[in-house]
Design an enzyme around this catalytic site. Structure first.
Site, PDB file in Angstrom:
ATOM      1  N   SER A 257      51.129 -32.460  16.393  1.00  0.00           N
ATOM      2  CA  SER A 257      49.768 -32.802  15.953  1.00  0.00           C
ATOM      3  C   SER A 257      49.747 -34.113  15.175  1.00  0.00           C
ATOM      4  O   SER A 257      48.704 -34.514  14.655  1.00  0.00           O
ATOM      5  CB  SER A 257      49.207 -31.677  15.064  1.00  0.00           C
ATOM      6  OG  SER A 257      50.005 -31.524  13.899  1.00  0.00           O
TER       7      SER A 257
ATOM      8  N   ASN B 218      51.245 -23.567   6.110  1.00  0.00           N
ATOM      9  CA  ASN B 218      49.961 -22.906   6.340  1.00  0.00           C
ATOM     10  C   ASN B 218      48.957 -23.214   5.231  1.00  0.00           C
ATOM     11  O   ASN B 218      47.799 -23.545   5.498  1.00  0.00           O
ATOM     12  CB  ASN B 218      50.162 -21.386   6.442  1.00  0.00           C
ATOM     13  CG  ASN B 218      50.982 -20.994   7.660  1.00  0.00           C
ATOM     14  OD1 ASN B 218      51.336 -21.841   8.475  1.00  0.00           O
ATOM     15  ND2 ASN B 218      51.305 -19.714   7.778  1.00  0.00           N
TER      16      ASN B 218
ATOM     17  N   THR C 156       1.036 -34.573  19.587  1.00  0.00           N
ATOM     18  CA  THR C 156       1.560 -33.233  19.859  1.00  0.00           C
ATOM     19  C   THR C 156       1.633 -33.122  21.373  1.00  0.00           C
ATOM     20  O   THR C 156       0.780 -33.663  22.087  1.00  0.00           O
ATOM     21  CB  THR C 156       0.653 -32.111  19.288  1.00  0.00           C
ATOM     22  OG1 THR C 156      -0.641 -32.188  19.900  1.00  0.00           O
ATOM     23  CG2 THR C 156       0.514 -32.240  17.776  1.00  0.00           C
ATOM     24  N   HIS C 157       2.663 -32.450  21.862  1.00  0.00           N
ATOM     25  CA  HIS C 157       2.901 -32.342  23.313  1.00  0.00           C
ATOM     26  C   HIS C 157       3.013 -33.723  23.970  1.00  0.00           C
ATOM     27  O   HIS C 157       2.737 -33.871  25.161  1.00  0.00           O
ATOM     28  CB  HIS C 157       1.793 -31.538  24.009  1.00  0.00           C
ATOM     29  CG  HIS C 157       1.525 -30.208  23.377  1.00  0.00           C
ATOM     30  ND1 HIS C 157       2.292 -29.096  23.621  1.00  0.00           N
ATOM     31  CD2 HIS C 157       0.591 -29.822  22.471  1.00  0.00           C
ATOM     32  CE1 HIS C 157       1.835 -28.067  22.929  1.00  0.00           C
ATOM     33  NE2 HIS C 157       0.794 -28.490  22.211  1.00  0.00           N
TER      34      HIS C 157
ATOM     35  N   LYS D  89      15.312 -57.524  31.550  1.00  0.00           N
ATOM     36  CA  LYS D  89      15.555 -56.281  30.820  1.00  0.00           C
ATOM     37  C   LYS D  89      16.067 -56.511  29.399  1.00  0.00           C
ATOM     38  O   LYS D  89      16.852 -57.414  29.141  1.00  0.00           O
ATOM     39  CB  LYS D  89      16.578 -55.406  31.568  1.00  0.00           C
ATOM     40  CG  LYS D  89      16.141 -54.921  32.934  1.00  0.00           C
ATOM     41  CD  LYS D  89      14.987 -53.940  32.843  1.00  0.00           C
ATOM     42  CE  LYS D  89      15.391 -52.622  32.239  1.00  0.00           C
ATOM     43  NZ  LYS D  89      16.420 -51.916  33.008  1.00  0.00           N
TER      44      LYS D  89
ATOM     45  N   ASN E  73      17.486 -53.586  27.005  1.00  0.00           N
ATOM     46  CA  ASN E  73      17.728 -52.146  26.989  1.00  0.00           C
ATOM     47  C   ASN E  73      18.147 -51.643  25.603  1.00  0.00           C
ATOM     48  O   ASN E  73      19.017 -52.235  24.970  1.00  0.00           O
ATOM     49  CB  ASN E  73      18.829 -51.791  27.988  1.00  0.00           C
ATOM     50  CG  ASN E  73      18.456 -52.162  29.409  1.00  0.00           C
ATOM     51  OD1 ASN E  73      17.287 -52.108  29.782  1.00  0.00           O
ATOM     52  ND2 ASN E  73      19.438 -52.536  30.204  1.00  0.00           N
TER      53      ASN E  73
ATOM     54  N   GLU F   8      20.245 -45.133  22.903  1.00  0.00           N
ATOM     55  CA  GLU F   8      20.601 -44.205  23.977  1.00  0.00           C
ATOM     56  C   GLU F   8      21.980 -43.597  23.743  1.00  0.00           C
ATOM     57  O   GLU F   8      22.205 -42.407  24.008  1.00  0.00           O
ATOM     58  CB  GLU F   8      20.547 -44.926  25.323  1.00  0.00           C
ATOM     59  CG  GLU F   8      19.134 -45.280  25.752  1.00  0.00           C
ATOM     60  CD  GLU F   8      19.078 -46.179  26.980  1.00  0.00           C
ATOM     61  OE1 GLU F   8      17.962 -46.493  27.420  1.00  0.00           O
ATOM     62  OE2 GLU F   8      20.149 -46.564  27.488  1.00  0.00           O
TER      63      GLU F   8
ATOM     64  N   TYR G 229      47.453 -16.990   9.778  1.00  0.00           N
ATOM     65  CA  TYR G 229      47.508 -18.261  10.510  1.00  0.00           C
ATOM     66  C   TYR G 229      47.995 -18.045  11.934  1.00  0.00           C
ATOM     67  O   TYR G 229      48.892 -17.241  12.207  1.00  0.00           O
ATOM     68  CB  TYR G 229      48.442 -19.253   9.789  1.00  0.00           C
ATOM     69  CG  TYR G 229      48.463 -20.607  10.463  1.00  0.00           C
ATOM     70  CD1 TYR G 229      47.460 -21.539  10.215  1.00  0.00           C
ATOM     71  CD2 TYR G 229      49.459 -20.943  11.385  1.00  0.00           C
ATOM     72  CE1 TYR G 229      47.453 -22.774  10.853  1.00  0.00           C
ATOM     73  CE2 TYR G 229      49.457 -22.171  12.026  1.00  0.00           C
ATOM     74  CZ  TYR G 229      48.460 -23.081  11.762  1.00  0.00           C
ATOM     75  OH  TYR G 229      48.443 -24.290  12.400  1.00  0.00           O
TER      76      TYR G 229
ATOM     77  N   GLN H  23      45.545 -25.206  14.901  1.00  0.00           N
ATOM     78  CA  GLN H  23      45.825 -26.638  14.997  1.00  0.00           C
ATOM     79  C   GLN H  23      44.691 -27.352  15.722  1.00  0.00           C
ATOM     80  O   GLN H  23      44.479 -28.551  15.548  1.00  0.00           O
ATOM     81  CB  GLN H  23      47.154 -26.865  15.724  1.00  0.00           C
ATOM     82  CG  GLN H  23      47.563 -28.324  15.837  1.00  0.00           C
ATOM     83  CD  GLN H  23      48.992 -28.480  16.321  1.00  0.00           C
ATOM     84  OE1 GLN H  23      49.938 -28.150  15.620  1.00  0.00           O
ATOM     85  NE2 GLN H  23      49.152 -28.946  17.556  1.00  0.00           N
TER      86      GLN H  23
ATOM     87  N   LYS I   8      41.295 -29.582  13.988  1.00  0.00           N
ATOM     88  CA  LYS I   8      41.186 -30.937  13.428  1.00  0.00           C
ATOM     89  C   LYS I   8      40.510 -31.929  14.359  1.00  0.00           C
ATOM     90  O   LYS I   8      39.649 -32.702  13.918  1.00  0.00           O
ATOM     91  CB  LYS I   8      42.578 -31.449  13.030  1.00  0.00           C
ATOM     92  CG  LYS I   8      43.169 -30.674  11.875  1.00  0.00           C
ATOM     93  CD  LYS I   8      44.622 -30.984  11.666  1.00  0.00           C
ATOM     94  CE  LYS I   8      45.288 -29.867  10.895  1.00  0.00           C
ATOM     95  NZ  LYS I   8      45.296 -28.580  11.629  1.00  0.00           N
TER      96      LYS I   8
END
Length: 456
Positions: A23, A110, A155-156, A283, A285, A290, A317, A322, A325
């Site tokens: 790890s 641990n 709304t909507h 364009k 963008n 996004e 444990y 592991q 993380k």
């Protein structure tokens, strides 16, 4: 390299298994917390006379040297070490000899990893809270600078009632304030030291867990050693908080994208936070917004990943843990990066007052104010609502707005309507007159901004 756990087995594992088991490549980011925890552990062992004072001082001094070298980039991580804990311990022992082996007395990997993760995430909470507060401050500043701009509220996704642009921005400030509060609450529950739980059952040594916890800035210790090493609620809770932050950022990003489209043109993003097209030269963008919207799914996935890892684990444990993380590290990194981009993106956006006001005029969003006008004249609200709807239908047939109807046309639907109808349905008056606490009036905006600044 001889593994620290060699004894019951030879420690000779298949290289592929070594790589699978390691790890270090992701937990090495906790080197500072691991070393600081070890320095405190050495202090506790000395205080309790579990190790000689001279040895403890020697251990602490070399740990500080290692920390300094890692901070300065003068020391490389050994890829053959399983994790950050073994890397630090082996390096320490290679430098000061047998005394380095005393450091791991009365602790286990641990409780050590549980400690490191809590310490690391407390710092991450602070960094994210700081960014959230900065963003809230920017929203308050932007609202103050544009507090008289009228736009349609929706709304909507249909034009509903006129509101101030500042009112819309401050709604997101409220969401982010709750995010701050949630992280602060999470940090309180996170601020409990597991060190001294050892592998799962505590230790036979007469240790002082409270002393060690206090040295490391913890408010308390875990009261059950099994829970101390196996609890990851704090990581799940933080991931849940981060997911909600991304929900709020994603909603805001979606509106930013809509507002900057040619169809809305309410705002224009600064060139620094947009991209162009490889084939269409016209364009501009909103790629940053996004991407923020897209990365929300990534953080949701991290939360689900950790929940799934934990759902069937027996105490205490297990190596499965592991896997805690990478999801939480990834989410912390993602949220911080999104905030660091979003803050200046909002700070630098241009606001198109004219287009917002035009959109507000064209949506009959003062129709409710016609109904309120009639109700105040004594007409029951449901009847007033019907008359208001009929007047909107008349406008649609005539291709005009409510402000352009003649008084005689109004009075053909109700004799109670007088010349003051035009004042009642003025967009500015529609906004100013919404005087209820938390409403969209300018006075309310001033109150909200002051309240937010006080909270910050």
């Amino acid at each position: 390299m001889t593994k620290l756990w060699t004894g019951r087995t030879t420690g000779r594992t298949d290289p592929l298994a070594d790589d699978f088991n390691s790890s270090l490549y992701f937990d090495k980011r906790m080197y500072r917390q691991d070393i600081e925890g070890s320095i405190a552990h050495a202090a506790m062992l000395m205080k309790q006379k579990i190790i000689p004072k001279e040895s403890g001082i020697k251990i602490q001094k070399e740990l500080r040297n290692i920390l300094s070298e890692l901070d300065l980039g003068e020391l490389e991580f050994d890829e053959y070490c399983e994790d950050i804990h073994m890397f630090i311990e082996q390096l320490l022992t290679s430098r000061i000899g047998e005394e380095g082996k005393m450091l791991h007395t009365a602790r286990s990997r641990n409780d050590q990893v549980a400690l490191d993760l809590r310490m690391y995430l407390k710092e991450e909470c602070d960094q994210i809270i700081s960014l959230l507060k900065e963003f809230i401050g920017v929203l308050a500043d932007k609202s103050e600078a544009h507090k008289e701009i009228i736009m349609p509220g929706y709304t909507h996704l249909q034009r509903a009632q006129p509101i101030l642009f500042a009112h819309h921005l401050l709604a997101y400030a409220q969401m982010l304030l709750r995010d701050v509060s949630r992280l602060e609450d999470s940090k309180k529950r996170m601020n409990v030291s597991p060190i001294g739980s050892c592998a799962l059952a505590g230790t036979t040594y007469h240790i002082d867990r409270y002393f060690e916890a206090a040295l490391l800035g913890f408010d308390d210790i875990s009261m059950n050693s099994l829970d101390g090493v196996s609890d990851r609620d704090f990581a799940v809770e933080m991931l849940s908080d981060l997911s909600l932050i991304m929900t709020h950022l994603s909603r805001f990003a979606e509106e930013f994208i809509l507002w900057s489209s040619w169809e809305f043109q309410f705002i224009e993003a600064d060139d620094q936070y947009t991209t162009g097209s490889s084939i269409m030269p016209q364009k501009k963008n909103p790629d940053m917004a996004e991407l923020i919207r897209g990365k929300t799914g990534r953080v949701y996935g991290d939360l689900m990943s950790l929940l799934t890892v934990l759902k069937g684990l027996p105490l205490a444990y297990n190596k499965d843990m592991q896997e805690d993380k990478e999801p939480i590290f990834d989410s912390c990194d993602t949220v911080k990066m999104c905030l660091k981009v979003f803050i200046p993106m909002i700070k630098t956006m241009k606001v198109n007052k004219k287009n917002m006001h035009y959109a507000a005029q064209k949506g009959f969003i003062n129709a409710t104010d016609v109904a309120d006008y009639l109700t105040k004249k004594g007409v029951p609200f449901r009847d007033a609502y019907k008359i208001s709807g009929q007047l909107v239908a008349l406008c649609i047939s005539k291709d005009c707005i409510l402000e352009e109807l003649s008084l005689s046309e109004y009075q053909s639907y109700s004799a109670l309507i007088k010349e003051d109808i035009y004042e009642a349905i003025s967009l500015r008056n529609c906004v100013i007159k919404r005087i209820s606490e938390g409403g969209t009036s300018i006075s309310s905006i001033d109150t909200q901004i002051q309240w937010i600044r006080k909270k910050l």
